[in-house]
Design a protein around this motif. Structure first.
Motif, mmCIF file in Angstrom:
data_model
loop_
_atom_site.group_PDB
_atom_site.id
_atom_site.type_symbol
_atom_site.label_atom_id
_atom_site.label_comp_id
_atom_site.label_asym_id
_atom_site.label_seq_id
_atom_site.Cartn_x
_atom_site.Cartn_y
_atom_site.Cartn_z
ATOM 1 N N SER A 1 -9.230 -0.311 3.458
ATOM 2 C CA SER A 1 -8.500 -0.987 2.383
ATOM 3 C C SER A 1 -8.377 -0.116 1.143
ATOM 4 O O SER A 1 -7.432 -0.275 0.364
ATOM 5 N N GLN B 1 -4.796 4.909 1.061
ATOM 6 C CA GLN B 1 -3.383 4.703 0.751
ATOM 7 C C GLN B 1 -2.552 5.112 1.976
ATOM 8 O O GLN B 1 -1.970 6.199 2.014
ATOM 9 N N GLN C 1 2.793 -1.542 8.990
ATOM 10 C CA GLN C 1 2.408 -1.464 7.589
ATOM 11 C C GLN C 1 2.473 -2.842 6.919
ATOM 12 O O GLN C 1 1.577 -3.210 6.152
ATOM 13 N N GLN D 1 -0.780 -4.859 5.358
ATOM 14 C CA GLN D 1 -0.819 -5.372 3.982
ATOM 15 C C GLN D 1 -1.152 -6.861 3.958
ATOM 16 O O GLN D 1 -1.891 -7.333 3.086
ATOM 17 N N LYS E 1 -4.827 -7.174 4.629
ATOM 18 C CA LYS E 1 -5.590 -6.790 3.439
ATOM 19 C C LYS E 1 -5.555 -7.889 2.385
ATOM 20 O O LYS E 1 -6.544 -8.141 1.691
ATOM 21 N N GLN E 2 -4.410 -8.555 2.268
ATOM 22 C CA GLN E 2 -4.277 -9.623 1.278
ATOM 23 C C GLN E 2 -5.231 -10.782 1.562
ATOM 24 O O GLN E 2 -5.719 -11.437 0.637
ATOM 25 N N SER F 1 9.749 -4.947 5.096
ATOM 26 C CA SER F 1 9.080 -4.683 3.832
ATOM 27 C C SER F 1 10.123 -4.438 2.747
ATOM 28 O O SER F 1 11.254 -4.045 3.031
ATOM 29 N N ASN G 1 -1.372 1.659 -5.529
ATOM 30 C CA ASN G 1 -0.475 1.133 -4.491
ATOM 31 C C ASN G 1 -1.258 0.267 -3.499
ATOM 32 O O ASN G 1 -2.392 0.567 -3.151
ATOM 33 N N ASN G 2 -0.661 -0.840 -3.077
ATOM 34 C CA ASN G 2 -1.255 -1.802 -2.143
ATOM 35 C C ASN G 2 -2.470 -2.521 -2.747
ATOM 36 O O ASN G 2 -3.328 -3.012 -2.001
ATOM 37 N N VAL H 1 0.565 -8.614 -3.627
ATOM 38 C CA VAL H 1 0.334 -7.205 -3.302
ATOM 39 C C VAL H 1 1.211 -6.372 -4.229
ATOM 40 O O VAL H 1 2.426 -6.592 -4.319
ATOM 41 N N LEU I 1 3.034 -3.069 -5.041
ATOM 42 C CA LEU I 1 3.571 -1.905 -4.352
ATOM 43 C C LEU I 1 4.291 -1.015 -5.361
ATOM 44 O O LEU I 1 5.058 -1.502 -6.201
#
Length: 449
Positions: free
Chosen positions: A209, A212, A239, A243, A246-247, A325, A416-417, A428, A430
């Motif tokens: 996490s 990058q 990707q 994300q 990860k969220q 995305s 980022n992210n 998120v 970006l």
């Protein structure tokens, strides 16, 4: 001849008188005479079938032989006519020959109706989605919860359809024919919606996490594990799903904080919400009220000026389809993406919060979800000259950046992210790396001078 006829009539009268006298002596009433004519009426379908069967049987008897007491040229008597007229009403054994034909005809007419009824709601695209999802997850409950069909199906309907595709030869044959006629672009769109299997999510969770990752990272992951990933997976799809994982703190190096045991710990902001403002003493200050009204007029004037320049500085908000995305353009510096909406940052400074009638802000978080716990001006995101993004908390509640709390009056660097959480709303962040690289290059040229 006259004497013969007279004697015959006298004999008949004497016989009729004797019969009348005997009936009176026995106390019986003579039978009433009725007409021997047959009254025609409409027949129902079952009577038509029985009468046709009865006629065929009588014809067969007549063809085989004639009764001994009747001549071929003699007419039937009235009693025989009554027997013939009553024959259709008596139960006649139906001929077994036409019955199977009738039943077969009924079965053939009902079967296509049932098949077309089953194929009415289930489209070929739904069948392909169902097959791909079951092959990925092996769980019909997960398929029912995670797949969006053309119309809403219950769990039982999904199960029945899957069993019909497996074991019903008629439905499976029709479904296969319909799926073969789908356009290749439609098939590719359906395959891109396939659910992620446990093996795929396990491989994605190994990506850190704090790292990058770029599209090349996920493309390398596809090349190293071609058997584990679905054939329609792309680097962009991996990707986007990483994300999302990860969220929601589903990666291996992420930990979810446990809930407090026993009584819930009350923080300062919740205690402040419980205070009843009406019980506090309110000392009226005319000077303060005058200053507030002047400040209010000034703010409204500034708001009108900003509304006139809205086409230049407005942060655009559009719905996320979830299929791809967000793509950056030449004017978008960064994107703050949630589950329902995404906010495009096109200026060096934007304000986050909850919009009201008297308070207009750049990013209205109430569009994403329930924002009654968010301050009207919760925070500010700024872009420095060196290309770094910072978020400053100006509200009462803390802002969590990748699980770290940023209290009121503090600021934190956004990468980022980064996962930004404000009062149970998760986003998120970006960054448009290409545009930020140009800004940093221009800043590097200016600094030596």
């Amino acid at each position: 001849m006259a004497s013969g006829t007279a004697s015959r009539s006298e004999d008949e009268e004497s016989l009729a008188g004797q019969k009348r006298a005997s009936s009176q002596a026995l106390g019986t009433i003579p039978k009433r005479r009725s007409s021997s004519r047959f009254i025609k009426r409409k027949k129902f379908d079952d009577e038509l079938v029985e009468s046709s069967l009865a006629k065929s049987s009588t014809r067969a008897k007549g063809a085989s032989g004639v009764e001994p007491g009747r001549c071929s040229g003699s007419e039937p008597s009235s009693s025989e006519k009554k027997k013939v007229s009553k024959a259709p009403s008596t139960p006649v054994a139906p001929n077994p020959a036409p019955a199977p034909g009738l039943t077969k005809r009924v079965k053939k007419s009902k079967q296509p109706l049932q098949v077309t009824k089953d194929l009415g709601r289930w489209k070929p695209a739904d069948d392909l989605l169902l097959i791909n999802a079951v092959l990925q997850t092996n769980d019909l409950t997960s398929v029912h919860l995670g797949v969006k069909f053309s119309c809403r199906f219950t769990l039982r309907e999904v199960q029945e359809r899957w069993y019909a595709l497996l074991y019903d030869p008629v439905i499976s044959k029709l479904a296969c024919q319909a799926m073969r006629q789908l356009h290749p672009e439609a098939i590719a769109a359906i395959q891109s919606k396939a659910l992620f299997s446990k093996a795929e999510e396990q491989l994605l969770s190994k990506v850190g996490s704090t790292s990058q990752p770029t599209l090349e990272t996920f493309q390398d992951l596809l090349h190293r594990h071609p058997d584990a990933f679905y054939l329609a997976r792309t680097a962009k799809a991996l990707q986007a799903h990483w994300q999302l994982m990860k969220q929601y703190y589903l990666l291996e190096d992420q930990t979810v904080q446990p809930l407090p045991k026993g009584d819930q710990v009350l923080n300062f902001s919740d205690a402040e919400d419980l205070i009843d403002d009406s019980k506090l003493k309110d000392m009226r200050d005319e000077v303060l009220e005058h200053e507030l009204t002047v400040a209010d007029r000034r703010q409204k004037r500034e708001i009108r000026q900003l509304e006139q320049e809205l086409h230049k500085w407005q942060v655009l908000v559009d719905s996320i389809t979830g299929m791809s995305s967000p793509d950056f353009d030449n004017q978008t510096l960064a994107v703050l993406r949630g589950r329902m909406v995404r906010y495009l940052m096109r200026s060096r400074e934007i304000t986050l919060g909850r919009a009201t009638k008297d308070n207009q802000i750049d990013v209205d978080l109430s569009l994403e979800g329930p924002a009654w716990k968010i301050s009207r001006k919760q925070g500010v995101i700024k872009l420095k000259n060196n290309g770094d993004f910072f978020i400053a908390n100006e509200g009462r509640r803390p802002i969590y950046i990748d699980g770290r709390p940023v209290l009121c009056g503090s600021k934190w660097r956004l990468s980022n992210n980064s996962v930004v959480e404000i009062a149970s709303l998760r986003f998120v962040f970006l960054i448009n790396q290409d545009l930020i690289a140009l800004i940093r290059a221009e800043a590097a040229k200016i600094t030596p001078q």
